[in-house]
Design an enzyme around this catalytic site. Structure first.
Site, PDB file in Angstrom:
ATOM      1  N   LYS A   1      -0.970   1.483  -5.779  1.00 57.23           N
ATOM      2  CA  LYS A   1      -0.124   2.663  -5.632  1.00 57.23           C
ATOM      3  C   LYS A   1       0.779   2.495  -4.411  1.00 57.23           C
ATOM      4  O   LYS A   1       0.332   2.053  -3.353  1.00 57.23           O
ATOM      5  CB  LYS A   1      -0.983   3.910  -5.498  1.00 57.23           C
ATOM      6  CG  LYS A   1      -0.183   5.216  -5.459  1.00 57.23           C
ATOM      7  CD  LYS A   1      -1.120   6.417  -5.360  1.00 57.23           C
ATOM      8  CE  LYS A   1      -0.358   7.728  -5.313  1.00 57.23           C
ATOM      9  NZ  LYS A   1      -1.252   8.905  -5.220  1.00 57.23           N
TER      10      LYS A   1
ATOM     11  N   SER B   1      -5.205  13.673  -7.568  1.00 58.27           N
ATOM     12  CA  SER B   1      -4.155  12.700  -7.896  1.00 58.27           C
ATOM     13  C   SER B   1      -4.648  11.398  -8.500  1.00 58.27           C
ATOM     14  O   SER B   1      -3.857  10.598  -8.978  1.00 58.27           O
ATOM     15  CB  SER B   1      -3.314  12.395  -6.646  1.00 58.27           C
ATOM     16  OG  SER B   1      -2.460  13.471  -6.360  1.00 58.27           O
TER      17      SER B   1
ATOM     18  N   SER C   1      -0.636  12.444  -8.660  1.00 58.94           N
ATOM     19  CA  SER C   1       0.516  11.639  -8.298  1.00 58.94           C
ATOM     20  C   SER C   1       0.337  10.153  -8.570  1.00 58.94           C
ATOM     21  O   SER C   1       1.298   9.378  -8.455  1.00 58.94           O
ATOM     22  CB  SER C   1       0.822  11.848  -6.812  1.00 58.94           C
ATOM     23  OG  SER C   1      -0.254  11.377  -6.004  1.00 58.94           O
TER      24      SER C   1
END
Length: 285
Positions: free
Chosen positions: A83, A182, A158
């Site tokens: 990420k 997330s 996210s």
């Protein structure tokens, strides 16, 4: 075009078994993942950056060391997506924001140091809601990530890029970060496994903070065994993170016996209250 081998569909533990038996090479596995990225990324848009050259070099180095019977880490040769909120030395880290468009960290996050020691091969940085503030990965400063199961739907957020990369077989493993859902929510949306570790279990050093008293880096994987393997690699105390726990890191895979006797499953009453959709209620029940 890269050679298509179908290896990108394997779990990490399946890859490790085949790599250790020398039935496949790290280069073949990495090529298969890169080929898959090349085939579907225009539609899925899971990645903000793909580090193909570095990944192939790392894979070739791993194969050479394996041929020389050198000691290798437990994830040696396994491609992983990261990420873009996690600092990676020499690789742009944007947090999904144009504000950090030119930020290239001079250091690795602790989890990256652990992954490199384990032999895992980073293949790129995944898209996310800007500064992790969102729940659909529609709020990136760069692009909108799609759910691989239905390109008209969102992958959640996210950590939607990391979830989509796994669901689309664009990575074998991935890392996300979770403040208020997330990792867990996009894992659910994309039909794969995501785990937010207990706070302090994984070092936050090198994680760009959203809510530093809540944030945790965690595994996003194709099955539970892979989640246990990856958590075992990234967990542990870090002197650079004063909130990291000193508790020893167990072998999480040892708990995967299939025996659930004595365990309890909790469902908050509020989850089944007024306003819940009938299909969601049915699925829970």
């Amino acid at each position: 075009m890269y050679l298509t081998l179908g290896l990108e569909t394997l779990t990490a533990h399946e890859c490790i078994d085949q790599l250790n038996r020398r039935e496949i090479s790290a280069r073949e596995l990495t090529l298969a993942v890169l080929n898959r990225i090349g085939s579907v990324e225009d539609q899925v848009k899971a990645y903000l950056a793909v580090t193909a050259e570095d990944a192939l070099k790392a894979a070739e180095d791993t194969d050479q060391r394996r041929m020389q019977d050198e000691a290798l880490g437990p994830l040696a040769g396994v491609p992983i997506a990261i990420k873009d909120v996690i600092c990676t030395r020499g690789v742009r880290t944007t947090c999904g924001s144009k504000i950090l468009e030119n930020f290239i960290p001079p250091y690795d996050a602790t989890v990256m140091e652990k992954l490199r020691v384990s032999g895992a091969i980073p293949v790129g940085k995944t898209n996310m809601d800007e500064f992790a503030m969102g729940s659909s990965t529609e709020n990136s400063g760069y692009q909108v990530t799609r759910n691989p199961w239905d390109l008209e739907r969102v992958p959640g957020g996210s950590s939607g890029g990391s979830a989509a990369a796994i669901a689309a077989d664009e990575a074998i493993l991935s890392l996300g970060s979770d403040t208020g859902g997330s990792i867990r929510q996009p894992a659910s949306f994309c039909g794969m496994v995501g785990l937010k570790p207990t706070y302090g279990r994984v070092s936050r050093y090198g994680l760009v903070a959203y809510g530093s008293s809540l944030d945790q880096i965690g595994p996003m994987t194709k099955d539970v065994r892979d989640a246990a393997l990856l958590l075992g690699i990234i967990a542990g105390q870090d002197p650079r993170d004063s909130t990291s726990a000193s508790a020893p890191v167990p072998d999480y895979t040892a708990s995967l016996t299939g025996d659930i006797r004595g365990m309890k499953f909790g469902i908050p009453r509020e989850c089944l209250g007024q306003g819940i959709r009938s299909d969601v209620r049915s699925s829970i029940e």
